[in-house]
Design a protein around this motif. Sequence first.
Motif, PDB file in Angstrom:
ATOM      1  N   VAL A  37       0.853  -1.181   0.000  1.00  0.00           N
ATOM      2  CA  VAL A  37       0.000   0.000   0.000  1.00  0.00           C
ATOM      3  C   VAL A  37       0.890   1.232   0.000  1.00  0.00           C
ATOM      4  O   VAL A  37       1.799   1.347   0.829  1.00  0.00           O
ATOM      5  CB  VAL A  37      -0.936   0.021   1.224  1.00  0.00           C
ATOM      6  N   VAL A  38       0.667   2.133  -0.945  1.00  0.00           N
ATOM      7  CA  VAL A  38       1.395   3.402  -1.022  1.00  0.00           C
ATOM      8  C   VAL A  38       0.508   4.483  -0.421  1.00  0.00           C
ATOM      9  O   VAL A  38      -0.616   4.697  -0.888  1.00  0.00           O
ATOM     10  CB  VAL A  38       1.770   3.752  -2.474  1.00  0.00           C
ATOM     11  N   VAL A  39       1.006   5.147   0.602  1.00  0.00           N
ATOM     12  CA  VAL A  39       0.259   6.214   1.279  1.00  0.00           C
ATOM     13  C   VAL A  39       0.989   7.525   1.045  1.00  0.00           C
ATOM     14  O   VAL A  39       2.189   7.630   1.301  1.00  0.00           O
ATOM     15  CB  VAL A  39       0.120   5.940   2.787  1.00  0.00           C
TER      16      VAL A  39
ATOM     17  N   ALA B 179       2.041  20.597   5.995  1.00  0.00           N
ATOM     18  CA  ALA B 179       2.903  20.796   7.150  1.00  0.00           C
ATOM     19  C   ALA B 179       2.620  19.788   8.256  1.00  0.00           C
ATOM     20  O   ALA B 179       3.498  19.446   9.042  1.00  0.00           O
ATOM     21  CB  ALA B 179       2.720  22.216   7.692  1.00  0.00           C
ATOM     22  N   ASP B 180       1.365  19.301   8.342  1.00  0.00           N
ATOM     23  CA  ASP B 180       1.009  18.328   9.368  1.00  0.00           C
ATOM     24  C   ASP B 180       1.285  16.893   8.937  1.00  0.00           C
ATOM     25  O   ASP B 180       1.069  15.964   9.715  1.00  0.00           O
ATOM     26  CB  ASP B 180      -0.474  18.466   9.729  1.00  0.00           C
ATOM     27  N   MET B 181       1.733  16.703   7.679  1.00  0.00           N
ATOM     28  CA  MET B 181       2.025  15.362   7.158  1.00  0.00           C
ATOM     29  C   MET B 181       0.844  14.422   7.361  1.00  0.00           C
ATOM     30  O   MET B 181       0.974  13.317   7.874  1.00  0.00           O
ATOM     31  CB  MET B 181       3.279  14.799   7.817  1.00  0.00           C
ATOM     32  N   MET B 182      -0.321  14.898   6.930  1.00  0.00           N
ATOM     33  CA  MET B 182      -1.513  14.077   7.013  1.00  0.00           C
ATOM     34  C   MET B 182      -1.643  13.217   5.758  1.00  0.00           C
ATOM     35  O   MET B 182      -1.348  13.669   4.658  1.00  0.00           O
ATOM     36  CB  MET B 182      -2.747  14.958   7.154  1.00  0.00           C
ATOM     37  N   PRO B 183      -2.062  11.954   5.906  1.00  0.00           N
ATOM     38  CA  PRO B 183      -2.248  11.104   4.725  1.00  0.00           C
ATOM     39  C   PRO B 183      -3.373  11.619   3.847  1.00  0.00           C
ATOM     40  O   PRO B 183      -4.440  11.987   4.341  1.00  0.00           O
ATOM     41  CB  PRO B 183      -2.577   9.728   5.315  1.00  0.00           C
ATOM     42  N   SER B 184      -3.137  11.669   2.544  1.00  0.00           N
ATOM     43  CA  SER B 184      -4.129  12.209   1.612  1.00  0.00           C
ATOM     44  C   SER B 184      -4.637  11.185   0.625  1.00  0.00           C
ATOM     45  O   SER B 184      -5.555  11.477  -0.129  1.00  0.00           O
ATOM     46  CB  SER B 184      -3.516  13.384   0.827  1.00  0.00           C
ATOM     47  N   GLY B 185      -4.065  10.013   0.604  1.00  0.00           N
ATOM     48  CA  GLY B 185      -4.525   9.003  -0.336  1.00  0.00           C
ATOM     49  C   GLY B 185      -3.841   7.675  -0.083  1.00  0.00           C
ATOM     50  O   GLY B 185      -2.716   7.625   0.399  1.00  0.00           O
ATOM     51  N   THR B 186      -4.550   6.595  -0.380  1.00  0.00           N
ATOM     52  CA  THR B 186      -4.035   5.248  -0.199  1.00  0.00           C
ATOM     53  C   THR B 186      -4.187   4.500  -1.507  1.00  0.00           C
ATOM     54  O   THR B 186      -5.271   4.460  -2.080  1.00  0.00           O
ATOM     55  CB  THR B 186      -4.797   4.506   0.920  1.00  0.00           C
ATOM     56  N   PHE B 187      -3.090   3.914  -1.995  1.00  0.00           N
ATOM     57  CA  PHE B 187      -3.098   3.223  -3.281  1.00  0.00           C
ATOM     58  C   PHE B 187      -2.468   1.847  -3.104  1.00  0.00           C
ATOM     59  O   PHE B 187      -1.383   1.731  -2.538  1.00  0.00           O
ATOM     60  CB  PHE B 187      -2.319   4.031  -4.323  1.00  0.00           C
TER      61      PHE B 187
END
Length: 860
Positions: free
Chosen positions: A684-686, A691-699
């Motif tokens: 899984v590529v996340v 700036a908060d390094m929040m996950p924006s997508g999962t592939f």
Amino acid sequence: MARARSTPSERAANRARDDDDDDDRGGGSRASDDARVTAGGAVFARSGAFCDDDRVFVTVARASVRAFDGATGRALGGAAARGETTCAAASPETTAKTIVSGSSSGILSVIDVERMRVLRRHDIGFAIADVAYPGGASGRDFVYVSATAREDGGGRILRVSLSKGKIVEKLGKTNEARALIASASGGFLACAERRTISIWGVGKDGGGSSRALRIHHTKAITALAFSRDDEILACGDSSGRIVMFHGFARAVRKLQQEARGEETEVDRDALPSTTSHWHSRAVGCLHFSADGAHLFSGGEEAVLVIWNLKDGKKTYLPRLGAPLTKIVARRDDPSRLALFGSDNAVRLVNVASMSVEGTIQGVRPTVLDLDRESYASVVTYDPRAEVVAFSAAGAALQFFDHARDEHIADLAVAPRNYVNTSGEADSPMEAHVAHASFSPDGRVLLTVDRRSDQPSTVTRAVEETLKIWERLHVDDDREGEGEGEEDDATGSVNVPGGAFTCVAQCDIPHTGLITCVGVRPSARSVTESMAFTAGAEGEVKFWVPNGRVSRGGEHAGWRCRSSATHPSGTGVTCGAFSADGSILATAAREIVLWDPKTNAKLATLTMPKTSGEGECASVKAVAFIAGHPLFAAADGKALVIWNLQTLQPWRVYAAPCVGLYAHASMPMFAAVFAERKDQKEIAVVVRFIGADMMPSGTFACPDGAPEAVLFPPADRASRDASAATTPMLIVTRDRQIVRIGAETNAEARARDDMDVDAPAVTKSFPGGVAVVGAPVNPELARVLKEAEASVRAMRLNAEGEDEEDVPERDRVIGGALNGVGKMPWGALFEAPSHELPPLTSLCPRFMDAMLVRQINPNAQ
């Protein structure tokens, strides 16, 4: 070939229609999760055919069918298909402009190659492995398909009517789907399975076509070919022999007349046969000339052998660069052949002049044997030319334009001719490029190539050579001319973005194998450039230009300025420069931050333990986050994001992270999480943004961890760092290139020029998006759902606790950590010294604790 170009509105409509199709199959995807296969993959090794008076050569390419000029190999366009396209066959008429293609999803498509438009589709309900369209005596309406049955997974040979769009007859069964060949007359169809050949009479006067003649052989059969007059069937076997059976047509007709549908076993000695032997290993392909006077054969030797059937003499066309897997001839000029190679290329050959007239080159497959520790894969991005660079056979780098899906040039790092080996464990190592790294401006390239004349079973000695290349004084008017060719005057090699000149070479730069390399960013000129190499012996070396300049303008060489050793003495596993080039991080079991100017050791970081069991694992990947004092590291058990101002873990993800890839200029990076279950790896590529390094997508990549994740220039997307549409390229294990997000300007121009619209290949469902057309299954959905849940669980505070009272640097994801966070002071000072926080963090906490204790003596 004249072809009507679609307008932007038509292409937009096509995209919308493709999106609707994706919605029907698994739910619509967000714009930020738009994934499209743009290039790469095993394009040419499967099937192809000449059509439209031999002016067009058609091959299958993943989820599309590609058309090329039959004489030069120039790309003409493509047509989208449903599912993973596996095979294609041309219409039997020479002047016809249609082909039939099959896909793994069971779709049989009829395509107009003049307009590259799908005329109609038929769903036969079986995964198609191969298709034959013989025509002639078989008729224009019938296509023969080799497919995989759903019920037992075995193979089926089917006869399909194009007018009815359904299966009209089941010819036979095989253990698994096999390749088909049809005779030029259209009267016979054959396939080989292990040591047995099955032949069906499929002509109009052949009676029931399901009556098969079976011929047994003594070796595994690897290639088949019919002669044009249906008098000879040639088969190649695993030992390199070619056996020609005579009179098979009469045997098939007699069987059909006498057996009344009962199959009869026929021993190979029952038919007259002749045997020839030249190939040292398995025969890869066979083909008879149109006049019946010659037989063409190829195999692992990368040599086309031309057999004179009258006197047995042989002629050779050698040094074709790769093992041959298939031969296709033009109909109007049988002396011109298309040779399919295992290097994902088709070579257009003229046997009359014994020359190669053109080459259609895809992304070359990996040259690596993943079971050998000394091999490593290279996939990197050339920021100057905006193309992808792959390691290729012969110790070369292949420059490939992912926007146009075409080969651009080769850089011969350490030129080697193709050498035929058995591929077994005792084979000598194949020379290859083990490491390559560009500077952010693309002006400096560092490569490491490896070679060994002895197999690993004899010796572990591997020779390494470090080379540093420079692009200087590039004449923009000359860029693109003679790409991939060497300039005799300067010794440079022309590739996209300017000619490369090797300015430094060092044999055996480390006592151990080199494990990682890098070129420092933010250098204002080549004179200020710097590179590093690190080895398995634990040493880090810094390389700089020596200051001397040659007449051509490039530096006369580079030198090793200094070296340093890791504290633990263990082998360095990975390393990276910060975005501004001020810090170098190298990692073994610990992470060391260096000042590259002075070799000073700035700090030593130790990965926090996410569980009390096991030893500390070696760090597998490190990356700096551009624009922020953040640093990421992964050890296969957890992903840790450090705050470099406090030297404290800022985010910790207790998940098996095995790879990190950071954007060069934007606060963004991709992390690869891989899970192995039932001997199968699902990765899984996340993507983390902002700036908060929040996950924006999962592939998801169902075939395992990708070879690389690349970030092309985001000139078409928003410059806002939080924009999830910033382009990202995922290079899968079979070297397909999947673009995530909006295309760049270069990609958009290429699509408009080529008039090719890549269909979306994502399948969206709860938990993430599966790329490269992965089938939606409960196991993959579960993995993605758990991955998304774990990366979005940003804090583990007790229920009812106000999270604002907990500093962000103390929030731990995936479990409590020893030695960091809100621990009692007694337990903290009893912890091992390597788990203590740095003094810059420890002193302020201690002072705060003292103030709290003055107010509340019972406080811990």
